[in-house]
Structure formats: structure tokens, C-alpha cells
Design a protein around this motif. Structure first.
Motif, PDB file in Angstrom:
ATOM      1  N   ILE A  11      12.581   5.262   0.790  1.00  0.00           N
ATOM      2  CA  ILE A  11      11.874   6.321   1.515  1.00  0.00           C
ATOM      3  C   ILE A  11      11.979   7.644   0.762  1.00  0.00           C
ATOM      4  O   ILE A  11      10.990   8.382   0.626  1.00  0.00           O
ATOM      5  N   GLU A  12      13.163   7.941   0.253  1.00  0.00           N
ATOM      6  CA  GLU A  12      13.347   9.183  -0.511  1.00  0.00           C
ATOM      7  C   GLU A  12      12.479   9.186  -1.760  1.00  0.00           C
ATOM      8  O   GLU A  12      11.880  10.219  -2.119  1.00  0.00           O
ATOM      9  N   GLU A  13      12.400   8.044  -2.438  1.00  0.00           N
ATOM     10  CA  GLU A  13      11.576   7.942  -3.641  1.00  0.00           C
ATOM     11  C   GLU A  13      10.106   8.173  -3.312  1.00  0.00           C
ATOM     12  O   GLU A  13       9.392   8.885  -4.039  1.00  0.00           O
ATOM     13  N   ILE A  14       9.640   7.583  -2.204  1.00  0.00           N
ATOM     14  CA  ILE A  14       8.242   7.752  -1.792  1.00  0.00           C
ATOM     15  C   ILE A  14       7.963   9.206  -1.433  1.00  0.00           C
ATOM     16  O   ILE A  14       6.920   9.773  -1.809  1.00  0.00           O
ATOM     17  N   GLU A  15       8.891   9.823  -0.716  1.00  0.00           N
ATOM     18  CA  GLU A  15       8.704  11.222  -0.325  1.00  0.00           C
ATOM     19  C   GLU A  15       8.623  12.131  -1.540  1.00  0.00           C
ATOM     20  O   GLU A  15       7.832  13.093  -1.572  1.00  0.00           O
ATOM     21  N   LEU A  16       9.421  11.865  -2.559  1.00  0.00           N
ATOM     22  CA  LEU A  16       9.374  12.663  -3.798  1.00  0.00           C
ATOM     23  C   LEU A  16       8.048  12.478  -4.521  1.00  0.00           C
ATOM     24  O   LEU A  16       7.476  13.446  -5.049  1.00  0.00           O
ATOM     25  N   GLU A  19       5.455  14.405  -2.643  1.00  0.00           N
ATOM     26  CA  GLU A  19       5.627  15.842  -2.866  1.00  0.00           C
ATOM     27  C   GLU A  19       5.081  16.272  -4.230  1.00  0.00           C
ATOM     28  O   GLU A  19       4.465  17.327  -4.366  1.00  0.00           O
ATOM     29  N   SER A  20       5.286  15.422  -5.236  1.00  0.00           N
ATOM     30  CA  SER A  20       4.797  15.735  -6.589  1.00  0.00           C
ATOM     31  C   SER A  20       3.352  15.262  -6.794  1.00  0.00           C
ATOM     32  O   SER A  20       2.802  15.444  -7.891  1.00  0.00           O
ATOM     33  N   LYS A  21       2.761  14.644  -5.766  1.00  0.00           N
ATOM     34  CA  LYS A  21       1.381  14.140  -5.814  1.00  0.00           C
ATOM     35  C   LYS A  21       1.168  13.184  -6.988  1.00  0.00           C
ATOM     36  O   LYS A  21       0.135  13.220  -7.669  1.00  0.00           O
ATOM     37  N   LEU A  26       2.377   6.025  -6.819  1.00  0.00           N
ATOM     38  CA  LEU A  26       2.330   5.569  -5.430  1.00  0.00           C
ATOM     39  C   LEU A  26       1.420   4.353  -5.277  1.00  0.00           C
ATOM     40  O   LEU A  26       1.765   3.381  -4.600  1.00  0.00           O
ATOM     41  N   GLN A  27       0.257   4.387  -5.926  1.00  0.00           N
ATOM     42  CA  GLN A  27      -0.673   3.258  -5.845  1.00  0.00           C
ATOM     43  C   GLN A  27      -0.081   1.994  -6.453  1.00  0.00           C
ATOM     44  O   GLN A  27      -0.240   0.901  -5.908  1.00  0.00           O
ATOM     45  N   ASN A  28       0.618   2.172  -7.567  1.00  0.00           N
ATOM     46  CA  ASN A  28       1.258   1.008  -8.203  1.00  0.00           C
ATOM     47  C   ASN A  28       2.366   0.449  -7.319  1.00  0.00           C
ATOM     48  O   ASN A  28       2.528  -0.771  -7.187  1.00  0.00           O
ATOM     49  N   MET A  29       3.137   1.331  -6.709  1.00  0.00           N
ATOM     50  CA  MET A  29       4.247   0.904  -5.852  1.00  0.00           C
ATOM     51  C   MET A  29       3.723   0.174  -4.617  1.00  0.00           C
ATOM     52  O   MET A  29       4.149  -0.936  -4.299  1.00  0.00           O
ATOM     53  N   PHE A  30       2.768   0.790  -3.920  1.00  0.00           N
ATOM     54  CA  PHE A  30       2.259   0.195  -2.683  1.00  0.00           C
ATOM     55  C   PHE A  30       1.390  -1.019  -2.939  1.00  0.00           C
ATOM     56  O   PHE A  30       1.186  -1.847  -2.053  1.00  0.00           O
ATOM     57  N   GLY A  31       0.883  -1.143  -4.167  1.00  0.00           N
ATOM     58  CA  GLY A  31       0.088  -2.313  -4.507  1.00  0.00           C
ATOM     59  C   GLY A  31       0.884  -3.594  -4.447  1.00  0.00           C
ATOM     60  O   GLY A  31       0.325  -4.688  -4.291  1.00  0.00           O
ATOM     61  N   GLU A  32       2.211  -3.497  -4.563  1.00  0.00           N
ATOM     62  CA  GLU A  32       3.077  -4.673  -4.533  1.00  0.00           C
ATOM     63  C   GLU A  32       3.541  -5.031  -3.127  1.00  0.00           C
ATOM     64  O   GLU A  32       4.129  -6.089  -2.916  1.00  0.00           O
ATOM     65  N   PHE A  33       3.295  -4.148  -2.152  1.00  0.00           N
ATOM     66  CA  PHE A  33       3.789  -4.359  -0.793  1.00  0.00           C
ATOM     67  C   PHE A  33       2.741  -5.058   0.070  1.00  0.00           C
ATOM     68  O   PHE A  33       1.541  -4.819  -0.059  1.00  0.00           O
ATOM     69  N   GLU A  49       2.901  12.956   5.603  1.00  0.00           N
ATOM     70  CA  GLU A  49       3.135  11.971   4.533  1.00  0.00           C
ATOM     71  C   GLU A  49       2.413  10.657   4.825  1.00  0.00           C
ATOM     72  O   GLU A  49       1.829  10.039   3.931  1.00  0.00           O
ATOM     73  N   ALA A  50       2.466  10.236   6.081  1.00  0.00           N
ATOM     74  CA  ALA A  50       1.811   8.987   6.461  1.00  0.00           C
ATOM     75  C   ALA A  50       0.301   9.074   6.243  1.00  0.00           C
ATOM     76  O   ALA A  50      -0.322   8.146   5.712  1.00  0.00           O
ATOM     77  N   THR A  51      -0.291  10.195   6.642  1.00  0.00           N
ATOM     78  CA  THR A  51      -1.733  10.394   6.460  1.00  0.00           C
ATOM     79  C   THR A  51      -2.090  10.407   4.978  1.00  0.00           C
ATOM     80  O   THR A  51      -3.131   9.868   4.579  1.00  0.00           O
ATOM     81  N   TYR A  52      -1.232  11.018   4.188  1.00  0.00           N
ATOM     82  CA  TYR A  52      -1.472  11.082   2.728  1.00  0.00           C
ATOM     83  C   TYR A  52      -1.554   9.673   2.136  1.00  0.00           C
ATOM     84  O   TYR A  52      -2.445   9.368   1.337  1.00  0.00           O
TER      85      TYR A  52
END
Length: 452
Positions: A11-16, A19-21, A26-33, A49-52
Motif C-alpha cells: 500500500i505504501e509503495e502504491i501511494e508513493l 503521489e509521484s504520478k 502503476l499500470q505495470n504493477m496492477f496489470g499483474e493483479f 487515490e482510489a479514483t486515480y
């Protein structure tokens, strides 16, 4: 595949990254989930953050994520999305899931979203589903399915199936209809593959098929699918025309919601609430049964006052010390009996003569009561209580147990026949009523035997 495990570090990694846009990461990370894992992550993020994340990822994934989210979280996210953005998400969902989300919006907002859905046929199907009660088969069904006409030959059937299958995530069954779209039966894939391409479908389809009507209650659909181990069941309208299908994943949700509702009723909560609901909502759900418990407790006070002569008689004053025991046994036995009956009613296994059930319940409670009564007599012997004193308590407790069991058995059945959810009878209702009856019977029987 390694099971997904949510961690504070993730969660901390995703939030960072948000924050850094860093959209690419993010797309690569969530593509595996899996979308269910993404929904679990969304619940741990704040609204912004959720909306983003929802707006960043492709609709073919986020649409399933939205359908997976809790209603409260989804409602907040949708408020931050435009009608066009919501329409793009719904365009990727099956019609039943899309209709569920549309139903949560205000009427004006829903109309705006529907107007933005590009696929007119998809929008039309969603609107049709919205006219059904959410707790009916019509409210559960999806329009996506594969159907063939009985007058087609196998070759044409296969061609049409290929076209239809593009819009269906999973093909559970192939349904056969006539020229008026009335359900005739189902088609075996094996028969389709092993039959000549010139053969008419009317010669090979299976006429026997389980189905439900659009007006059937969701609980009845669940019972049918459970009884016959169905992965999907077709739904027909009032004229017998094939209207849609219900799949097992929708029924699992129904069963879970019903179980949650019954559990809360058993705990004395009159409406569906969650731990994070407002204080007002939680109070409204809990207070009525607490008031009932208070009234029941006051009733017990008046009953005790009616036997206050016991307090002035040293020989029988000890009976008051057994009052909590009698009340507890009455409540416990009543809840046990009602819980078994409510479960049986939910699974549709409570059948047969009420007289037979009466005999069975009385026999069972007499056995249990006899064992408990013997233990009370043994306890009284160890405590040097007079034998008539111990026997009075034992007989009173046996009587109270039998009455409590009968109340716990027949109150749910009566409520069920009256169309009231019998789960009410496993909570404070049954406990309070058994407490009152138990205390009254205890002192009344004691008065008859001891003659005070």
C-alpha cells in the motif's frame, strides 16, 4: 499461482507511485493483479487515490473492480467520475452487473449514464433489467447467453453461436427456442459436435431443462440451483420466452447476503448494517430489540413480585438463587431448537407432519431434561439441600426445557407460514419470551410442589 497477500508495504509503495504520478509503474504493477485483488487494494486507499487508480487503468479491468467493491466505496468513487466515464465502465460489464451499479445512482444521474453508453443494445438490455425487483430472478439475470432456434440445422447453429459467444464471458449452456423465442430446451455440445451439419436442431436438442420465471424470488432460485447442482439456469418471462440466465456467482452473492441478514436478525439487529455505518443507522437497527429485551426483563420483575412470599420463608428463599439458571437453560434450549428449525426452513428440509415433529422434539427434550435434572439432584445432594427442594428444581427445569424447546420449534414455523423471516426467532425474541415463561413456570411449579 501464488495467492495474493495485501501488505502495508504494498500500500505504501502504491501511494508513493500515485503521489509521484508514475503511471507507467502503476499500470505495470496492477496489470499483474486479478480484479478482485485490485478491489481489495482500493478499499485500503483514500478516495482521491482510489479514483486515480480507477481512471488510470483500462475499463476492461476497472469495470470488474467497480462491480467487486463495497457499495459505499463504489458510490464515493462514482461521484468523482463523469457520466461518460461511468458509461465506459458499464460498457465492459455484463448487463446484470451494469444494472446493479446503475440502480445505485440517482434517477437523473442514471439517465445521463445510460445515454452515454455507446452500445445501444447493451443499454436497452440494462434498462430492461432495471424494471425487475432486485430480489427476483429478473433482477438477478444477465441478458448475455447463447441461444439457437429449433428450426436451424447444425451448420447454421454453429455459425450463429460463434457470433453470440463473442459477447458472452462464459458459455454454460446452449438454449433452444422456437420462432416466438419461447424456451424449448437445451443443446448438448457433444450432440452438436457429433451430429451431421444438415441435421435439424429440433431432432437433437434435450427438451427437459430446469428454468425459473422472472418473478420468482431470489431465494427460490438459489434453492433450485443448489438442489440440482446447476452452474446456470435460464429465466423465462410471463409468456415463457427466454429472457436471460442466472449464473452460480450471482447465487453465491444471494446466499451470502441472506446469511448475513439472518445472522444479524439472530443477534437482534432489524436491518442490514455494517461496522462502519453511522451511529444513527446502527442505533436504528439495534434499539428496537433492546427495547423488547427491556420490556421482557420488566415482565420478569412483575412475575418475581408475584412470588415475593418466598423471600419471607427461610425454607424456600434459596429458590431465588436458581432463577438465573432456569432463565439461562430456557434461553439456551429455545435458541438451539429455533436455530435448527430456521436452518431447516432455509434449506427447505422442514417437511412432514407437525405432530411428528412435536413428538420428536418432546422426546429429545425429555432425554436432555432428564440428564440435566439428574445432575441438579446430584448437585443438591452435594450441597446438602433437602431432597424435595432438589426435586422441585429438577422437575421445574425439565418442564421449562420442554416448553422452551416447543416455543423454539414452532415459533419459527409459524413465522415462516405468515411470510415473516423465521430468523427473527433465533434472537432476543425467543430468548426474552423463554426467560419470561421459564421464570413463571419455575416458581409456579415450585409453589405447587412445595405448597408455600
Amino acid at each position: 499461482m501464488t495467492p495474493f497477500k495485501l501488505s502495508d508495504q504494498l500500500i505504501e509503495e502504491i501511494e508513493l507511485l500515485i503521489e509521484s504520478k508514475n503511471d507507467t509503474a502503476l499500470q505495470n504493477m496492477f496489470g499483474e493483479f486479478h480484479y478482485a485483488d485490485v478491489a481489495e487494494i482500493i478499499h485500503e486507499l483514500n478516495l482521491e487515490e482510489a479514483t486515480y487508480i480507477i481512471k488510470l487503468l483500462e475499463s476492461d479491468k476497472t469495470s470488474d473492480v467497480l462491480a467487486e467493491l463495497d457499495e459505499d466505496v463504489r458510490e464515493q468513487i462514482l461521484e468523482n467520475m463523469s457520466a461518460k466515464e461511468i458509461a465506459e465502465e458499464l460498457g465492459e460489464l455484463d448487463t446484470d452487473d451494469a444494472a446493479d451499479i446503475i440502480a445505485e445512482l440517482s434517477r437523473e444521474r442514471a439517465q445521463e449514464v445510460i445515454a452515454q453508453i455507446e452500445d445501444e443494445e447493451h443499454a436497452k438490455d440494462i434498462v430492461e433489467l432495471l424494471r425487475y425487483d432486485e430480489n427476483s430472478a429478473g433482477g438477478l439475470m444477465a441478458k448475455e447467453l447463447v441461444k439457437v432456434n429449433e428450426n436451424w440445422n447444425v451448420l447454421k447453429c454453429v455459425k450463429e453461436m460463434r457470433i453470440q459467444a463473442e459477447h458472452v464471458t462464459r458459455v454454460h449452456s446452449i438454449y433452444v427456442v422456437d420462432d416466438d423465442e419461447k424456451l424449448k430446451g437445451r443443446l448438448s455440445l457433444k450432440d452438436l459436435l457429433t451430429t451431421s451439419t444438415k441435421t435439424q436442431i429440433s431432432e437433437v436438442y434435450i427438451p427437459k431443462v430446469d428454468y425459473v420465471k422472472v418473478t420468482d424470488k431470489a431465494e427460490e432460485v438459489a434453492k433450485l440451483m443448489q438442489k440440482y447442482d446447476l452452474e446456470a439456469v435460464p429465466v423465462v418471462d410471463e409468456l415463457g420466452r427466454l429472457a436471460g440466465r442466472i449464473t452460480i456467482d450471482d447465487i453465491v452473492d444471494v446466499i451470502k447476503e441472506e446469511a448475513d441478514k439472518d445472522y444479524q436478525l439472530a443477534a437482534g439487529i432489524t436491518q442490514e448494517v455494517e461496522a462502519d455505518d453511522s451511529i444513527i443507522e446502527l442505533t436504528r437497527a439495534r434499539l428496537p430489540w433492546l427495547v423488547l429485551g427491556l420490556i421482557g426483563g420488566l415482565g420478569s420483575v412483575f412475575i418475581l413480585e408475584g412470588f415475593e412470599e418466598i423471600m419471607v420463608n427461610p425454607s424456600y428463599r434459596g429458590l431465588f438463587f436458581y432463577t438465573p439458571l432456569i432463565a439461562a437453560m430456557a434461553g439456551n434450549v429455545g435458541v438451539q431448537s429455533s436455530a435448527i428449525i430456521v436452518q431447516g426452513l432455509a434449506n427447505d428440509v422442514v417437511k412432514g407432519s407437525l405432530l411428528n415433529r412435536l413428538v420428536k422434539e418432546v422426546s429429545l427434550t425429555l432425554i436432555n431434561g432428564s440428564v440435566l435434572a439428574c445432575l441438579i439432584v446430584i448437585f443438591g445432594f452435594l450441597m446438602d439441600n433437602p431432597i424435595n427442594f432438589s426435586l422441585t428444581i429438577a422437575i421445574s427445569m425439565m418442564t421449562v426445557i420442554v416448553v422452551a424447546a416447543l416455543i423454539g420449534t414452532f415459533i419459527p414455523i409459524i413465522l415462516h407460514k405468515k411470510g415473516i423471516d423465521p430468523a427473527i426467532a433465533t434472537g432476543p425474541f425467543i430468548t426474552t419470551s423463554n426467560d419470561i415463561f421459564g421464570i413463571f413456570l419455575f416458581f409456579y411449579i415450585a409453589k405447587l410442589i412445595l405448597g408455600f
